[in-house]
Design a protein around this motif. Structure first.
Motif, short mmCIF file in Angstrom:
data_model
loop_
_atom_site.label_atom_id
_atom_site.label_comp_id
_atom_site.label_asym_id
_atom_site.label_seq_id
_atom_site.Cartn_x
_atom_site.Cartn_y
_atom_site.Cartn_z
N ALA A 212 7.59 1.03 1.82
CA ALA A 212 8.39 -0.15 2.26
C ALA A 212 7.21 -1.36 2.98
CB ALA A 212 9.33 0.37 3.17
N GLY A 213 7.70 -2.38 2.86
CA GLY A 213 6.96 -3.56 3.33
C GLY A 213 5.81 -4.04 2.55
N GLU A 214 5.32 -5.18 2.97
CA GLU A 214 4.18 -5.67 1.97
C GLU A 214 2.96 -6.42 2.77
OE1 GLU A 214 5.71 -10.16 0.98
OE2 GLU A 214 7.14 -8.36 0.31
N THR A 215 1.94 -6.55 2.25
CA THR A 215 0.86 -7.22 3.04
C THR A 215 -0.35 -7.72 2.01
OG1 THR A 215 -0.87 -6.78 4.73
CG2 THR A 215 -0.52 -4.81 3.15
N ARG A 216 -1.18 -8.00 2.42
CA ARG A 216 -2.24 -8.71 1.58
C ARG A 216 -3.44 -7.52 1.79
NH1 ARG A 216 -2.12 -14.97 1.35
NH2 ARG A 216 -0.10 -15.21 2.14
N TRP A 217 -4.47 -7.63 0.67
CA TRP A 217 -5.51 -6.79 0.99
C TRP A 217 -6.32 -6.70 2.35
CZ3 TRP A 217 -5.50 -2.50 -1.63
CH2 TRP A 217 -5.30 -2.55 -3.26
N ALA A 218 -6.58 -8.03 2.52
CA ALA A 218 -7.28 -8.12 3.70
C ALA A 218 -6.42 -7.53 5.20
CB ALA A 218 -7.58 -9.66 4.02
N GLU B 200 -0.45 8.77 8.87
CA GLU B 200 -0.97 10.05 8.35
C GLU B 200 -2.10 10.21 7.61
OE1 GLU B 200 1.50 13.25 5.44
OE2 GLU B 200 2.04 11.06 5.26
N VAL B 201 -2.26 9.24 6.84
CA VAL B 201 -3.40 9.29 5.94
C VAL B 201 -4.88 9.37 6.78
CG1 VAL B 201 -4.83 8.06 4.16
CG2 VAL B 201 -2.39 8.33 3.92
N ARG C 190 16.50 0.03 -7.24
CA ARG C 190 16.97 0.94 -8.10
C ARG C 190 16.83 2.34 -7.64
NH1 ARG C 190 16.18 3.01 -13.65
NH2 ARG C 190 18.45 3.38 -14.54
N LEU C 191 15.69 2.61 -7.30
CA LEU C 191 15.27 4.17 -6.80
C LEU C 191 16.20 4.48 -5.89
CD1 LEU C 191 13.13 6.24 -7.00
CD2 LEU C 191 12.01 5.19 -5.09
N SER C 192 16.35 3.58 -4.81
CA SER C 192 17.35 3.83 -3.69
C SER C 192 18.81 4.16 -4.13
CB SER C 192 17.21 2.82 -2.50
OG SER C 192 18.05 2.99 -1.69
N ASP C 193 19.31 3.23 -4.66
CA ASP C 193 20.74 3.33 -5.42
C ASP C 193 20.87 4.46 -6.26
OD1 ASP C 193 21.06 0.83 -3.95
OD2 ASP C 193 20.76 -0.29 -6.06
N VAL C 194 19.94 4.89 -7.17
CA VAL C 194 20.02 5.99 -7.93
C VAL C 194 19.57 7.39 -7.47
CG1 VAL C 194 19.58 6.83 -10.20
CG2 VAL C 194 20.06 4.53 -10.05
N HIS C 195 18.65 7.30 -6.84
CA HIS C 195 18.01 8.63 -6.37
C HIS C 195 18.20 9.00 -4.81
CE1 HIS C 195 16.22 10.59 -10.04
NE2 HIS C 195 15.98 9.18 -10.45
N GLY C 196 18.45 7.83 -3.95
CA GLY C 196 18.31 8.01 -2.58
C GLY C 196 17.28 8.10 -2.32
N VAL C 197 16.08 7.40 -2.70
CA VAL C 197 14.76 7.85 -2.22
C VAL C 197 14.15 6.51 -1.65
CG1 VAL C 197 12.26 8.16 -2.82
CG2 VAL C 197 14.03 9.51 -3.66
N VAL C 198 13.59 6.56 -0.32
CA VAL C 198 13.23 5.37 0.28
C VAL C 198 12.15 5.79 0.86
CG1 VAL C 198 13.46 3.72 2.01
CG2 VAL C 198 15.38 4.26 0.64
N LEU C 199 10.82 5.23 0.51
CA LEU C 199 9.61 5.67 1.04
C LEU C 199 9.46 5.33 2.51
CD1 LEU C 199 7.00 5.87 -1.99
CD2 LEU C 199 8.73 7.55 -1.22
N ALA C 200 8.60 5.58 3.33
CA ALA C 200 8.20 5.21 4.52
C ALA C 200 7.53 3.83 4.68
CB ALA C 200 7.18 6.09 5.38
N PRO D 8 0.81 -1.07 -0.05
CA PRO D 8 0.16 -0.04 -0.06
C PRO D 8 0.89 1.39 -0.09
CG PRO D 8 -0.80 -1.53 1.67
CD PRO D 8 0.47 -1.81 1.16
N THR D 9 0.50 2.16 -0.89
CA THR D 9 1.28 3.31 -1.19
C THR D 9 0.65 4.53 -0.87
OG1 THR D 9 3.11 2.13 -2.63
CG2 THR D 9 2.98 4.67 -2.66
N SER D 10 0.90 5.50 0.12
CA SER D 10 0.19 6.59 0.46
C SER D 10 0.68 7.67 -0.53
CB SER D 10 0.58 7.13 1.98
OG SER D 10 0.49 8.45 1.96
N ALA D 11 -0.52 8.42 -1.22
CA ALA D 11 -0.13 9.60 -2.03
C ALA D 11 0.68 10.60 -1.60
CB ALA D 11 -1.60 10.08 -2.62
#
Length: 287
Positions: free
Chosen positions: A215-221, A277-278, A259-269, A180-183
Motif C-alpha cells: 500500500a502507498g506510493e512514492t518515487r525511487w528517490a 522488516e526487510v 480487485r485483489l481486496s474485493d475478491v481475495h480479501g488480501v491487502v498488503l502492508a 515498493p513491494t517487499s518480497a
C-alpha cells in the motif's frame, strides 16, 4: 505448493511461508531449466503438487533488450510450459507478472482492465507470458506486482545500501512513481490467494488477473531516502535522463489493488512498514 524458481528473491520469501499445513518445494536449475527442453509435467507429477506458483523469470530489464530471445524463452515459453503442466495435473496456477506490461503514461494507478502497452522487451515478454498462461489453463491467477525488493540478491534495496557504503551522497531518479513491494509481503499475499484458489476449486472464483503491491506510493528517490534513513548517506534527486539505460521504463508504475481486496480479501502492508522488516532481515542475512 510447488514454487518454480529456486534462488530468486520471491522464491526464497515463499519458502518462509512453510507451516504445519503448507509444504513449499522450490524447483529451479539445474532440475528445471527453461533454457533446455525438459518434461516439466513428469517432473511436477512426481511431486504431486496441490498448487503451483511460477515465480521464475528473466528479470534483467536491460538484458532483455540485448537478448530478447532469452527473455521470451523464460517469460513466455517457460510460462506456457508450466501452465500446460498445471492443466495436465489439474491443479491451480499462480503466475507472477509485472507492472511493466503498461507504458506508464497514465496519471492514475493502473487497473486490471486497462490496456497493456509495454515499452520494452521485458514487458513484452511478460505480457506474452500472461497471454500464454490464460490460453493454456483457465485455473489460474495472474498477479502483477511492482518494484519488488528483498534482502536477497541484487535489487534496488541491496544496491542502494551497497552504494551508500562508498559515497556520502547517491543520485536517484525522482520522476518515476510506484509502490515498493517487499518480497515477504508479496509471499504472504500469494499464500492467501493460494489457499483461496484451493478452497474455491468447484468454481471460477478468484481466477484471472489481479494487482498485488504494498500500500502507498512514492518515487525511487523517496524510497531510497527511507532505505538510507539513519545511515549518514543522503539522496540527490535526479531525472530519468540523468542515467543511460538501454530499456525504456514506465514513469508511472502504480497499480490499483482494489480487485485483489474485493475478491481475495488480501491487502498488503504499507510499503514503509514492510521496509522495516526487510531492513531487519538484511542484517540477519550476514552482510
Amino acid at each position: 505448493m510447488i514454487v518454480i524458481g529456486r534462488s530468486g528473491q520471491l522464491a526464497r520469501a515463499l519458502a518462509g511461508q512453510e507451516s504445519a499445513d503448507l509444504t513449499v518445494v522450490r524447483l529451479g536449475r539445474p532440475h528445471l531449466d527453461f533454457r533446455t527442453v525438459c518434461d516439466t509435467t513428469a517432473l511436477l507429477s512426481d511431486l504431486r503438487p496441490d498448487i503451483i506458483v511460477n515465480a521464475a523469470g528473466f528479470t534483467d530489464v536491460d538484458g532483455s533488450e540485448r537478448t530478447p530471445d532469452a527473455a521470451f524463452r523464460v517469460n513466455c515459453d517457460g510460462a506456457r510450459r508450466i501452465a500446460g503442466s498445471a492443466a495436465a495435473l489439474g491443479v491451480p496456477l499462480i503466475h507472477v507478472s509485472t507492472e511493466y506490461v503498461f507504458d506508464g503514461f497514465s496519471n492514475r494507478p493502473y487497473r486490471e482492465v486497462d490496456s497493456a502497452a509495454p515499452l520494452n522487451a521485458y514487458g513484452r515478454s511478460k505480457l506474452r507470458g500472461e497471454a500464454a498462461v490464460a490460453a493454456t489453463t483457465p485455473d489460474h491467477a495472474i498477479l502483477r506486482t511492482s518494484w519488488l525488493y528483498s534482502p536477497y540478491g541484487r535489487n534496488f534495496f541491496t544496491k542502494v545500501l551497497e552504494k551508500s557504503g562508498a559515497s556520502a551522497e547517491i543520485p536517484v531518479v525522482a520522476d518515476r512513481h510506484g509502490s515498493p513491494t517487499s518480497a515477504f509481503e508479496l509471499a504472504r499475499g500469494i499464500e492467501r490467494v493460494a489457499r483461496n484458489l484451493l478452497a474455491w476449486r468447484d468454481s471460477r472464483r478468484g481466477r484471472g488477473i489481479f494487482h498485488m503491491t504494498c500500500a502507498g506510493e512514492t518515487r525511487w528517490a523517496g524510497f531510497a531516502s527511507e532505505i538510507l534513513r539513519n545511515t549518514g548517506c543522503t539522496v540527490r534527486p535526479v531525472t530519468s535522463d540523468s542515467f543511460v539505460e538501454l530499456a525504456r521504463r514506465p514513469m508511472n508504475s502504480r497499480l490499483c489493488n482494489d480487485r485483489l481486496s474485493d475478491v481475495h480479501g488480501v491487502v498488503l502492508a504499507r510499503w514503509q512498514d514492510a521496509l522495516s522488516e526487510v531492513r531487519t532481515r538484511y542484517g540477519e542475512v550476514g552482510r
